[in-house]
Structures are given as structure tokens and as C-alpha cells.
Motif scaffolding. Sequence first.
Motif, PDB file in Angstrom:
ATOM      1  N   LYS A  71      11.102  11.217  -2.730  1.00 13.72           N
ATOM      2  CA  LYS A  71      11.335  10.336  -2.058  1.00 13.72           C
ATOM      3  C   LYS A  71      12.150   9.175  -3.218  1.00 13.72           C
ATOM      4  O   LYS A  71      11.536   8.815  -3.702  1.00 13.72           O
ATOM      5  N   ASN A 122       0.369   0.082 -10.159  1.00 14.34           N
ATOM      6  CA  ASN A 122       0.345  -0.328  -8.579  1.00 14.34           C
ATOM      7  C   ASN A 122      -0.656  -0.849  -8.333  1.00 14.34           C
ATOM      8  O   ASN A 122      -1.215  -1.472  -8.415  1.00 14.34           O
ATOM      9  N   TYR A 148       7.786   1.636  -4.205  1.00 10.19           N
ATOM     10  CA  TYR A 148       7.338   2.402  -2.414  1.00 10.19           C
ATOM     11  C   TYR A 148       6.482   1.060  -1.725  1.00 10.19           C
ATOM     12  O   TYR A 148       5.771   1.278  -2.831  1.00 10.19           O
ATOM     13  N   TYR A 150       2.749   0.872   0.099  1.00 14.45           N
ATOM     14  CA  TYR A 150       2.106   2.392   0.639  1.00 14.45           C
ATOM     15  C   TYR A 150       2.619   2.896   2.173  1.00 14.45           C
ATOM     16  O   TYR A 150       1.510   4.208   2.735  1.00 14.45           O
ATOM     17  N   CYS A 152       5.200   3.520   2.907  1.00 15.77           N
ATOM     18  CA  CYS A 152       6.205   4.896   2.823  1.00 15.77           C
ATOM     19  C   CYS A 152       4.992   5.786   2.724  1.00 15.77           C
ATOM     20  O   CYS A 152       5.741   7.032   2.873  1.00 15.77           O
ATOM     21  N   LEU A 153       4.842   6.236   1.592  1.00 19.20           N
ATOM     22  CA  LEU A 153       4.268   6.720   0.827  1.00 19.20           C
ATOM     23  C   LEU A 153       3.332   7.771   2.006  1.00 19.20           C
ATOM     24  O   LEU A 153       2.673   8.799   2.180  1.00 19.20           O
ATOM     25  N   LEU A 193      -4.024   8.939   1.354  1.00 15.28           N
ATOM     26  CA  LEU A 193      -3.386   7.585   0.531  1.00 15.28           C
ATOM     27  C   LEU A 193      -4.081   7.515  -0.082  1.00 15.28           C
ATOM     28  O   LEU A 193      -3.298   7.129  -1.306  1.00 15.28           O
ATOM     29  N   TYR A 207       5.406  10.244 -11.840  1.00 16.51           N
ATOM     30  CA  TYR A 207       6.453   9.893 -10.778  1.00 16.51           C
ATOM     31  C   TYR A 207       7.769  10.806 -12.084  1.00 16.51           C
ATOM     32  O   TYR A 207       7.597   9.464 -13.166  1.00 16.51           O
TER      33      TYR A 207
END
Length: 248
Positions: A71, A122, A148, A150, A152-153, A193, A207
Motif C-alpha cells: 500500500k 508509530n 499512513y 490508523y 487506512c491501515l 489493528l 516496512y
Amino acid sequence: MKNKEKIIEEFQKVKNLGFVKSSRKNNTGIGKTFEDYIGVIENNLDEPDLLGYEIKSHREEATSYVTLFTKSPNFPCKANAYLNSNFGTPYEENPSLNKLHTSMFASKFNTYSGKYSFKLINDRLAKVVKIGVYDINTKALINDSVGYTYECLGKIIEKKLKNLLYVSAEREYREGVEYFHFNKAEIYTNPSLDKFLDLIDKGLIMYDIRIGSYQSGKNYGKPHDHGSGFRIIESNIKLLFETHESIE
């Protein structure tokens, strides 16, 4: 027949074939081979592969990283272009264009291009996971404007990984050609999540940025995302899910 029963039936059909020839050379051969036999059409969509199930395959002896999902960053607008133009390095064969390929964790700094260190941030207060760019020597933060949310994830985890069929295979070589016997599988369900974020904080999720530039055609010079996304060591994938079931 329910999707779960159907996906188990399809796996067992492939298992009963015994050793089958790899459809493709290199590390991606195992996944492509199983998907060919189970009837998955190769794609890069955010949808699960088959019958609501994402499918991952691995060699029994492997301890490598497996992609959870790919993504592009969802903020700011044109995030890939921003990262690549500001922090990428020129192609040797085309110095006017940049590429940015690096891997990072939240638990440690990496090194990139002798100039930068990348590290995931984070931010639980702001509810975002950001790509932190730091000075390689001082570790002073240079930029953390890309990342990103949260939301979206959470959406992509729920959509892409809600049900996961994780297939193991023995392998052997015949006259230099790789063959697989898909002999075991596990079904994982109910990812969260919260678990994903905890694994990021613990340094168990990596990542990858994989941004290049189109070097020809109508998109010349524009950024090309080659699959930036989140990855985890195969043996840790179970930590993302609430439940699992072994299939023999």
C-alpha cells in the motif's frame, strides 16, 4: 458449500497431486505455483485472492519475510513523488531520475545512501504510522510528513487479511528444476489493528519502500511504486490473528 469448506477442499486437491513443477523461477515461484493450481489469477489488488481468503505460501525450511500487504502511503497527496524527489538516489544509468528502495523498523534506525536513517514512527496520539527520515550521524529528525493513518491501515487489514490460508510445502529438485508438494496449511482469522501496531512497536513488522521512476513512455519521470508495504517473518504471522486452525 461455505467458503471455508471450499478453500480446504481446493487445498486438499492440490495436496493430493504430490510434487508439482514450479511455475516460476526464484523466490516467488512457490506462491505462483500454488495459485496456478488453486485457480488464483495474479493481481496487485487490495482484495483477498480467492473466496474471501488471502493466500500465502512458503517453503517449510524458509525463515524469510512474507508480505502482509502492499500500500502506498495515504498522506500527504502525492506522497511517493515527495519521498522520491527529496530523499531518493539517482539511477546510475539515468541520473536525472530517482529511486528509493529501503527497509525500516520502528525499533531501530537503518542507513541509506550514506546520508539518511529511516525509522517507522508509530504515533498513537495522532493515530498515524509515519516514515521518519533522520540525519545518519546525529539522528536528528529531518522529516516525518509521510505515512499512513490508523483508519487506512485498519481498513486494508480487515479487507485483505480477514481470512488467511497459509500453505507450507516440501520441495525437491529434479534436473535443476524446483518441485513443490503442498502438504500442510493453516487458516488464520480475525486480525486486528491493535495487534499490528504492537508488532510494529516490537520491531517484528518491517516496512519496505520500493519507489522508482518511469524511465520511458507517457509516464516518464513519474514515481512508480514497485510494492511498498509491510512484511513479517513467516513464523510470526500467527501473532497478527486471534484464531487459527491447522489443515492436514
